[in-house]
Design a protein around this motif. Structure first.
Motif, PDB file in Angstrom:
ATOM      1  N   ASN A   1       9.618  -6.294  12.471  1.00  0.00           N
ATOM      2  CA  ASN A   1       9.547  -7.758  12.458  1.00  0.00           C
ATOM      3  C   ASN A   1       8.323  -8.275  13.203  1.00  0.00           C
ATOM      4  O   ASN A   1       7.775  -9.320  12.851  1.00  0.00           O
ATOM      5  CB  ASN A   1      10.820  -8.342  13.054  1.00  0.00           C
ATOM      6  CG  ASN A   1      12.027  -8.125  12.162  1.00  0.00           C
ATOM      7  OD1 ASN A   1      11.907  -8.019  10.944  1.00  0.00           O
ATOM      8  ND2 ASN A   1      13.204  -8.047  12.758  1.00  0.00           N
ATOM      9  N   ALA A   2       7.889  -7.569  14.216  1.00  0.00           N
ATOM     10  CA  ALA A   2       6.718  -8.010  14.972  1.00  0.00           C
ATOM     11  C   ALA A   2       5.448  -7.960  14.125  1.00  0.00           C
ATOM     12  O   ALA A   2       4.497  -8.707  14.370  1.00  0.00           O
ATOM     13  CB  ALA A   2       6.551  -7.149  16.219  1.00  0.00           C
ATOM     14  N   LYS A   3       5.448  -7.080  13.136  1.00  0.00           N
ATOM     15  CA  LYS A   3       4.272  -6.916  12.272  1.00  0.00           C
ATOM     16  C   LYS A   3       4.478  -7.535  10.896  1.00  0.00           C
ATOM     17  O   LYS A   3       3.597  -7.409  10.039  1.00  0.00           O
ATOM     18  CB  LYS A   3       3.949  -5.427  12.121  1.00  0.00           C
ATOM     19  CG  LYS A   3       3.538  -4.739  13.407  1.00  0.00           C
ATOM     20  CD  LYS A   3       3.216  -3.268  13.164  1.00  0.00           C
ATOM     21  CE  LYS A   3       2.787  -2.581  14.445  1.00  0.00           C
ATOM     22  NZ  LYS A   3       2.481  -1.130  14.224  1.00  0.00           N
ATOM     23  N   ASN A   4       5.627  -8.167  10.675  1.00  0.00           N
ATOM     24  CA  ASN A   4       5.941  -8.746   9.352  1.00  0.00           C
ATOM     25  C   ASN A   4       5.766  -7.702   8.250  1.00  0.00           C
ATOM     26  O   ASN A   4       5.235  -7.998   7.174  1.00  0.00           O
ATOM     27  CB  ASN A   4       5.068  -9.977   9.057  1.00  0.00           C
ATOM     28  CG  ASN A   4       5.449 -11.178   9.888  1.00  0.00           C
ATOM     29  OD1 ASN A   4       6.563 -11.263  10.419  1.00  0.00           O
ATOM     30  ND2 ASN A   4       4.544 -12.119  10.018  1.00  0.00           N
ATOM     31  N   THR A   5       6.217  -6.505   8.521  1.00  0.00           N
ATOM     32  CA  THR A   5       5.988  -5.384   7.614  1.00  0.00           C
ATOM     33  C   THR A   5       7.304  -4.717   7.241  1.00  0.00           C
ATOM     34  O   THR A   5       8.179  -4.543   8.090  1.00  0.00           O
ATOM     35  CB  THR A   5       5.040  -4.359   8.255  1.00  0.00           C
ATOM     36  OG1 THR A   5       3.770  -4.986   8.509  1.00  0.00           O
ATOM     37  CG2 THR A   5       4.822  -3.161   7.350  1.00  0.00           C
ATOM     38  N   VAL A   6       7.392  -4.352   5.973  1.00  0.00           N
ATOM     39  CA  VAL A   6       8.537  -3.599   5.474  1.00  0.00           C
ATOM     40  C   VAL A   6       8.021  -2.285   4.892  1.00  0.00           C
ATOM     41  O   VAL A   6       6.921  -2.228   4.332  1.00  0.00           O
ATOM     42  CB  VAL A   6       9.328  -4.401   4.426  1.00  0.00           C
ATOM     43  CG1 VAL A   6       8.491  -4.711   3.196  1.00  0.00           C
ATOM     44  CG2 VAL A   6      10.624  -3.703   4.048  1.00  0.00           C
ATOM     45  N   TYR A   7       8.823  -1.243   5.060  1.00  0.00           N
ATOM     46  CA  TYR A   7       8.453   0.089   4.597  1.00  0.00           C
ATOM     47  C   TYR A   7       9.516   0.611   3.628  1.00  0.00           C
ATOM     48  O   TYR A   7      10.677   0.217   3.695  1.00  0.00           O
ATOM     49  CB  TYR A   7       8.349   1.061   5.773  1.00  0.00           C
ATOM     50  CG  TYR A   7       7.430   0.611   6.876  1.00  0.00           C
ATOM     51  CD1 TYR A   7       7.928  -0.047   8.003  1.00  0.00           C
ATOM     52  CD2 TYR A   7       6.053   0.818   6.805  1.00  0.00           C
ATOM     53  CE1 TYR A   7       7.093  -0.480   9.025  1.00  0.00           C
ATOM     54  CE2 TYR A   7       5.210   0.398   7.816  1.00  0.00           C
ATOM     55  CZ  TYR A   7       5.736  -0.249   8.921  1.00  0.00           C
ATOM     56  OH  TYR A   7       4.893  -0.679   9.929  1.00  0.00           O
ATOM     57  N   LEU A   8       9.096   1.515   2.766  1.00  0.00           N
ATOM     58  CA  LEU A   8      10.039   2.226   1.918  1.00  0.00           C
ATOM     59  C   LEU A   8       9.646   3.702   1.937  1.00  0.00           C
ATOM     60  O   LEU A   8       8.617   4.087   1.371  1.00  0.00           O
ATOM     61  CB  LEU A   8      10.035   1.690   0.485  1.00  0.00           C
ATOM     62  CG  LEU A   8      11.107   2.288  -0.421  1.00  0.00           C
ATOM     63  CD1 LEU A   8      12.503   1.851   0.056  1.00  0.00           C
ATOM     64  CD2 LEU A   8      10.894   1.871  -1.872  1.00  0.00           C
ATOM     65  N   GLN A   9      10.453   4.493   2.609  1.00  0.00           N
ATOM     66  CA  GLN A   9      10.256   5.940   2.629  1.00  0.00           C
ATOM     67  C   GLN A   9      10.994   6.518   1.430  1.00  0.00           C
ATOM     68  O   GLN A   9      12.210   6.342   1.309  1.00  0.00           O
ATOM     69  CB  GLN A   9      10.795   6.547   3.922  1.00  0.00           C
ATOM     70  CG  GLN A   9      10.661   8.060   3.996  1.00  0.00           C
ATOM     71  CD  GLN A   9       9.219   8.520   4.061  1.00  0.00           C
ATOM     72  OE1 GLN A   9       8.414   7.955   4.778  1.00  0.00           O
ATOM     73  NE2 GLN A   9       8.899   9.563   3.288  1.00  0.00           N
TER      74      GLN A   9
ATOM     75  N   LEU B   1       6.697   9.812  -0.668  1.00  0.00           N
ATOM     76  CA  LEU B   1       5.689   8.774  -0.468  1.00  0.00           C
ATOM     77  C   LEU B   1       6.276   7.728   0.461  1.00  0.00           C
ATOM     78  O   LEU B   1       7.503   7.549   0.507  1.00  0.00           O
ATOM     79  CB  LEU B   1       5.297   8.100  -1.779  1.00  0.00           C
ATOM     80  CG  LEU B   1       4.345   8.825  -2.734  1.00  0.00           C
ATOM     81  CD1 LEU B   1       4.198   8.018  -4.022  1.00  0.00           C
ATOM     82  CD2 LEU B   1       2.997   9.042  -2.088  1.00  0.00           C
ATOM     83  N   ARG B   2       5.401   7.019   1.166  1.00  0.00           N
ATOM     84  CA  ARG B   2       5.833   5.919   2.012  1.00  0.00           C
ATOM     85  C   ARG B   2       5.049   4.673   1.620  1.00  0.00           C
ATOM     86  O   ARG B   2       3.823   4.653   1.699  1.00  0.00           O
ATOM     87  CB  ARG B   2       5.609   6.230   3.488  1.00  0.00           C
ATOM     88  CG  ARG B   2       6.218   5.199   4.425  1.00  0.00           C
ATOM     89  CD  ARG B   2       5.767   5.429   5.843  1.00  0.00           C
ATOM     90  NE  ARG B   2       6.569   4.685   6.819  1.00  0.00           N
ATOM     91  CZ  ARG B   2       6.105   4.227   7.972  1.00  0.00           C
ATOM     92  NH1 ARG B   2       4.840   4.433   8.301  1.00  0.00           N
ATOM     93  NH2 ARG B   2       6.906   3.578   8.806  1.00  0.00           N
ATOM     94  N   LEU B   3       5.778   3.652   1.214  1.00  0.00           N
ATOM     95  CA  LEU B   3       5.173   2.377   0.858  1.00  0.00           C
ATOM     96  C   LEU B   3       5.233   1.442   2.059  1.00  0.00           C
ATOM     97  O   LEU B   3       6.193   1.470   2.834  1.00  0.00           O
ATOM     98  CB  LEU B   3       5.891   1.735  -0.321  1.00  0.00           C
ATOM     99  CG  LEU B   3       6.036   2.575  -1.595  1.00  0.00           C
ATOM    100  CD1 LEU B   3       6.718   1.736  -2.682  1.00  0.00           C
ATOM    101  CD2 LEU B   3       4.700   3.088  -2.063  1.00  0.00           C
TER     102      LEU B   3
ATOM    103  N   GLY C   1       2.110  -5.529  -6.361  1.00  0.00           N
ATOM    104  CA  GLY C   1       2.669  -4.258  -6.804  1.00  0.00           C
ATOM    105  C   GLY C   1       1.779  -3.072  -6.512  1.00  0.00           C
ATOM    106  O   GLY C   1       0.553  -3.190  -6.428  1.00  0.00           O
ATOM    107  N   THR C   2       2.416  -1.922  -6.365  1.00  0.00           N
ATOM    108  CA  THR C   2       1.706  -0.668  -6.178  1.00  0.00           C
ATOM    109  C   THR C   2       2.357   0.381  -7.082  1.00  0.00           C
ATOM    110  O   THR C   2       3.584   0.463  -7.167  1.00  0.00           O
ATOM    111  CB  THR C   2       1.712  -0.228  -4.699  1.00  0.00           C
ATOM    112  OG1 THR C   2       0.916   0.947  -4.533  1.00  0.00           O
ATOM    113  CG2 THR C   2       3.120   0.044  -4.184  1.00  0.00           C
ATOM    114  N   LEU C   3       1.542   1.153  -7.767  1.00  0.00           N
ATOM    115  CA  LEU C   3       2.034   2.093  -8.764  1.00  0.00           C
ATOM    116  C   LEU C   3       2.433   3.418  -8.118  1.00  0.00           C
ATOM    117  O   LEU C   3       1.658   4.017  -7.357  1.00  0.00           O
ATOM    118  CB  LEU C   3       0.966   2.344  -9.828  1.00  0.00           C
ATOM    119  CG  LEU C   3       1.313   3.356 -10.919  1.00  0.00           C
ATOM    120  CD1 LEU C   3       2.517   2.879 -11.738  1.00  0.00           C
ATOM    121  CD2 LEU C   3       0.109   3.587 -11.839  1.00  0.00           C
TER     122      LEU C   3
ATOM    123  N   SER D   1       0.857  -1.186   0.000  1.00  0.00           N
ATOM    124  CA  SER D   1       0.000   0.000   0.000  1.00  0.00           C
ATOM    125  C   SER D   1       0.894   1.237   0.000  1.00  0.00           C
ATOM    126  O   SER D   1       2.094   1.145   0.276  1.00  0.00           O
ATOM    127  CB  SER D   1      -0.924   0.017   1.216  1.00  0.00           C
ATOM    128  OG  SER D   1      -0.171   0.075   2.412  1.00  0.00           O
ATOM    129  N   GLY D   2       0.301   2.365  -0.333  1.00  0.00           N
ATOM    130  CA  GLY D   2       1.011   3.630  -0.235  1.00  0.00           C
ATOM    131  C   GLY D   2       1.422   4.267  -1.542  1.00  0.00           C
ATOM    132  O   GLY D   2       1.962   5.375  -1.548  1.00  0.00           O
TER     133      GLY D   2
END
Length: 121
Positions: free
Chosen positions: A73-81, A18-20, A114-116, A7-8
């Protein structure tokens, strides 16, 4: 099975941010490396950034100093700022995770849909 949901994405002007986000769910024992890849129109998919489960990061030269990858890691989530975005950053961004599967007990790569990201000049 394992699902990755990004998302994002969206439309932003050059110079903007943007933050993915990408969250993995399903039969997961452990997530090793996670990463973001991107595919611009008419080009091959390329690595943008990766992060290991101990926090070591790697970036393609074209995004160094502008993008920052992180994970929870606790949320199994990765971000891209993504900061200081350029029109050449326009692409579909795909999340990737190297997962130790909870049923097969094998490591395997999984991908999001994927997210555009569109950066206007």
């Amino acid at each position: 099975q394992v699902q990755l949901v990004e998302s994002g994405g969206g439309l932003v002007q050059a110079g903007g941010s943007l933050r993915l986000s990408c969250t993995a769910s399903g039969s997961i024992l452990r997530i090793n490396a996670m990463g973001w890849y991107r595919q611009a129109p008419g080009k091959q998919r390329e690595l943008a950034a990766t992060i290991t489960n101990d926090g070591s990061t790697n970036y393609v030269d074209s995004v160094k100093g502008r993008f920052a990858i992180s994970r929870d890691n606790a949320k199994n989530t990765v971000y891209l700022q993504m900061n200081s975005l350029k029109p050449e950053d326009t692409a579909i961004y795909y999340c990737n995770a190297d997962v130790l599967h909870g049923v097969t007990l094998r490591n395997r790569d999984f991908w999001g849909k994927g997210t555009l990201v569109t950066v206007s000049s």
